[in-house]
Design a protein around this motif. Structure first.
Motif: not given
Lengths: 274, 357, 290
Positions: B216-219, B228-232, B271-275, B333-345
């Motif tokens: 899936e990914q090498v790095g 992360p390169a893929t949803p998996f 996909y958003i990491r908890p931190e 509370l107010r929750v705001a995502p800072l950054h992450g990755v997304a995958f379209a279908d």
């Protein structure tokens, strides 16, 4: 072809097959060849002879009865050996294999000596009207003797591996002891019991050494099928002997297939292998 | 010394254990094959060891065909998952085995074998236990015997199959650090298989994330974790929150929050990491109104279980424990995502937000 | 394995049931196994030590003992080689027809001993397949020692293989693979890794096939021809003496065979204790990842 990681495939399989062909398959072919020489008429004559029929009846019927007796005896003995702790248990456990280890001729003369009218047990049984030696009952007894370790030894590992918590679960669900045994334990033992039954049956049908001494070999009464083969051979009547032989062999093969099927059935409850 | 794996394919009766796998392993590298069970990582390792062969593909070591050599000619060291120590041999005899079975010409003299075994025993911190039998050792000790045995033949490559899989948590952590130090000491090319992503992130120079027989990914650990390169990979490596997005005009939207991104229609997943979820008091700004349900305190970090009513979704938010202040379950509370990755279908990937990724 | 006793509040009928089962088992096993065993020795010594020794120190008896040992000495090593080869092929490789091969290996166990003997009479007897050819070349197999050896090999064929196959199956191939990766050759792998791991099972297989080889009666009786001093093994000598009403003589030799059986059982019990240690380790080490 896929490369094999461990060496010796050709050598080990080749040797195994060659040896099996020489020692097992070739002789079996000889039997089939000889038996085919007797012809349909010969078979018909053979199996209408009252003496042959009575011997086959005793061998198969006796073995059947002995195997049934062995299932009951084997279940009781195994249960006691696996579930209870009592002095002498290990010794008795080791002794179970005695009928395997004791040469059949030795077992035969020992049983005869005990149950003869003047023997240790015979002297008490004969006055009661129970004649064991030189009767079909004696044949049955010898068959039970040689067959019962099969039931115990197939049953023992299964009973040992039976999870205690399943029984405890049944009990906590309100089952009585008898219900737990009949509905939870016995059903899981059935294939194993049948395997033991088939093994004991096969042994009883073919048994010779331990039976002929106690049987007395009275024609039409206490003669067994293997003895007929021996007699035909002594008369150099190879064709009849091989016809009888192939009947018995066919029966053994049938039981072998049965046992293999039963064992697959037993494994259906086993945890899937990873 | 580069080990070049090209288009390896291995088919088992019902599943593809390896499906067109290519990978270059550099000299001296510490590389982790990581993936769930059934991902093909152990098959790959066994192919390198000569205990299995691919249906197609090649493995070259410095231009020499590695697959042409059988297991005993490869000169690799392999540590089995369950160690496969020789039960009937003492620790010392186990370690010496590979030297003693050499053809007479290449076999070191008795005294040399002895010193070599002594050195190795010291290196794996088992001096004094040489005369014990495997059954008299603890799991961690057995593992080190297996390692010493593999090292005794001075392999070019060290292969480890789930090296810490059978150990309990405490021993595992200690051995991890020790193994990493050993690797730096010896400079040996090391490939290890694990299903534990934390272990892979902590130990390896490079991760090879595998799933269903494919890479899936090498790095580097950082690349794999941060980008992360893929949803998996998103879901398998580290913990992550999954938020469903739908196309709304020229943006992707989830409730009151939206991000720009490619595409015109359909759905996508962020996909958003908890931190990477920031908390603020409940007032405006990009993000969602949420309620704090529970705080799981894990030492220096606290994991917060936060429920977003408009998405009917529970999110996990990480923050430093000493930043918790007076937060208590039930707080709004107010929750705001800072950054992450997304995958379209259609599998298009894009990174959004500020910072890395 | 520890069996926890559930003594808590076992009801009286249950306790009685347990007691009855134990008593019945002990009584049955004593009556059925111990009494016949004891009777062999008692009958052998019925007329004192002198009669016992005389019936063993007799040319026919000694010839029977020698022949029995010879037959076992030839057939057991052949079975060891076969058993090891068969177990290696069956447990270390996958191939088509493996189940059939396993059934063939087990076949002699389910064939009546008399039929087993018959097979060889039909091959090598006067009217058998090779009979005329053998007669023309003056070679005797049936009613001679080679026939006894062949029948014994057939009967004891499965014993070693049957002990080895389940054990080697359970042990798996990991240790051998480890040996290969460490550079061991095929034979080195076998002698240094496989053989030490299976030695107890192998020994037990040898013991069983030896007991059977020395005690076999039916198959041997068919091919022997009962020529005193030449083709009578110990069990056949027992039969002949018994049929001649020489009971002490018959039981004297029978007691030697019974002794062999007891030794076999004792060693078996001792070995089983070793096995347990071995198989527990194996059981714990199963399960593979990917």
């Amino acid at each position: 072809m896929r490369r094999r990681v461990l060496p010796g495939f050709g050598l080990s399989l080749g040797y195994t097959l060659t040896w099996l062909c020489l020692v097992v398959l070739l002789p079996l072919a000889a039997l089939a060849w000889k038996a085919s020489g007797i012809g349909f008429e010969g078979v018909a004559r053979l199996f209408t002879s009252p003496r042959t029929l009575s011997a086959l009846k005793l061998s198969f019927g006796g073995a059947l009865l002995a195997a049934m007796a062995n299932v009951v005896i084997g279940l009781v003995v195994t249960w006691a050996l696996v579930r209870y702790r009592f002095p002498g248990r290990r010794l008795l456990d080791a002794l179970i294999d005695l009928p395997f280890a004791l040469p059949t001729a030795v077992a035969g003369i020992a049983l005869t000596a005990i149950y003869a009218p003047n023997g240790w047990l015979g002297q008490w049984l004969v006055p009661l009207g129970i004649k064991v030696a030189y009767t079909p009952l004696g044949v049955l007894l010898a068959m039970v003797f040689v067959g019962f370790p099969f039931v115990v030894r197939t049953l023992q590992p299964v009973l040992q591996s039976l999870e205690r918590d399943v029984e405890e679960a049944a009990e906590s669900l309100g089952a009585t002891g008898a219900q737990t045994f009949l509905r939870v334990i016995l059903p899981t033992l059935v294939p194993t019991l049948l395997t033991g039954f088939a093994l004991s049956l096969a042994r009883g049908v073919g048994e010779y050494g331990s039976v002929i001494f106690i049987a007395g070999n009275i024609p039409n009464r206490s003669e067994i099928a293997p003895l007929l083969i021996v007699q035909r051979l002594e008369e150099f009547d190879y064709a009849t002997a091989s016809a009888l032989g192939i009947v018995m062999l066919a029966f053994s093969l049938l039981l072998l297939v049965l046992v293999a099927t039963l064992q697959r059935w037993t494994r259906r409850w086993a945890e899937p292998a990873t | 010394m580069t080990l070049a794996l090209k288009q390896l394919t291995r088919q088992f009766t019902e599943l593809a254990a390896l499906d067109d796998v290519s990978l270059d392993i550099e000299p001296g590298e510490f590389i982790a094959l990581v993936g769930p069970s059934g991902s093909g990582k152990t098959t790959l390792l066994r192919i390198l060891a000569g205990l299995d062969y691919p249906d197609r593909g090649t493995v070259m070591l410095n231009g020499r065909d590695f697959l042409a050599a059988n297991a005993r000619e490869r000169n690799v060291g392999l540590v089995f998952q369950h160690y496969a120590l020789f039960r009937h041999l003492s620790v010392r005899e186990n370690i010496a085995f590979g030297l003693r079975v050499r053809p007479r010409k290449r076999r070191p003299p008795r005294a040399d074998i002895r010193t070599r075994v002594d050195d190795l025993l010291k290196r794996v911190q088992l001096d004094g236990l040489g005369d014990r039998y495997p059954s008299q050792l603890s799991g961690g000790q057995r593992q080190r015997v297996a390692l010493a045995r593999a090292l005794a033949v001075e392999p070019e490559i060290l292969l480890l199959d789930e090296p810490f899989g059978a150990l309990d948590a405490q021993v595992r952590t200690a051995l991890r650090r020790w193994l990493r130090e050993l690797h730096e000491d010896l400079g040996l090319t090391t490939v290890f298989v694990t299903h534990d992503q934390e272990e892979a992130l902590e130990l390896a120079d490079r991760l090879v994330v595998m799933n269903r027989g494919r890479i899936e990914q090498v790095g580097s650990p950082q690349e794999v974790y941060q980008a992360p390169a893929t949803p998996f990979v998103c879901e398998f490596i580290g913990r992550t929150n999954k938020v469903a997005l739908r196309r709304d005009g020229d943006a992707w939207r989830a409730g009151a929050w939206s991000i720009p991104g490619p595409g015109t229609a359909g759905s996508a997943v962020a996909y958003i990491r908890p931190e990477h979820l920031a908390l603020a008091a409940a007032d405006g700004g990009p993000g969602w109104d949420a309620q704090l349900r529970h705080i799981y305190l894990a030492g220096s970090v606290a994991h917060l279980d936060v429920h977003v009513a408009e998405l009917d979704l529970s999110l996990e938010v990480d923050m430093a424990s000493d930043q918790l202040g007076g937060l208590a379950p039930g707080a709004l509370l107010r929750v705001a995502p800072l950054h992450g990755v997304a995958f379209a279908d259609d599998c298009t990937r894009w990174a959004w937000g500020t910072g890395l990724a | 394995m520890t069996m926890v006793h559930r003594r808590r509040r076992a009801s009286t009928p249950r306790r009685l049931g347990r007691l009855a089962l134990i008593v019945a088992t002990c009584a049955f096993l004593c009556l059925f196994l111990l009494v016949p065993l004891a009777s062999v020795f008692v009958e052998a010594w019925r007329q004192g030590a002198h009669a016992f020794l005389e019936s063993i120190d007799d040319p026919d008896a000694l010839a029977a003992i020698r022949l029995t040992l010879f037959v076992a000495l030839v057939s057991v090593p052949l079975n060891v080689v076969f058993g090891v080869a068969a177990a290696w092929a069956m447990t270390r490789f996958t191939f088509r027809g493996k189940a059939l091969l396993g059934a063939l290996i087990d076949l002699p166990l389910s064939v009546s001993p008399v039929v087993s003997g018959l097979l060889f009479v039909l091959m090598f007897g006067a009217q058998g397949w090779f009979g005329p050819w053998l007669a023309a070349h003056g070679i005797n197999i049936i009613f001679a020692v080679p026939g006894l050896v062949l029948a014994t090999i057939f009967i004891t064929l499965p014993f070693v293989a049957r002990e080895l196959i389940p054990l080697m199956q359970a042990q798996g191939t990991e240790e051998e693979e480890a040996a290969r990766v460490l550079g061991a050759s095929g034979w080195q792998t076998f002698f240094r890794v496989t053989l030490p791991n299976i030695r107890w099972a192998l020994l037990y297989g040898v013991l069983l096939s030896n007991a059977r080889a020395m005690g076999e009666f039916g198959a041997v009786s068919v091919v022997s021809g009962h020529i005193r001093g030449l083709t009578t093994t110990m069990p056949l000598e027992v039969e002949m003496r018994y049929n001649e009403y020489n009971y002490v003589g018959a039981f004297a030799i029978a007691s030697l065979l019974a002794l062999l059986a007891l030794v076999t059982l004792a060693v078996k019990a001792a070995l089983e204790w070793r096995f347990h240690a071995d198989t527990d380790v194996v059981a714990a080490a199963r399960r593979r990842g990917t």
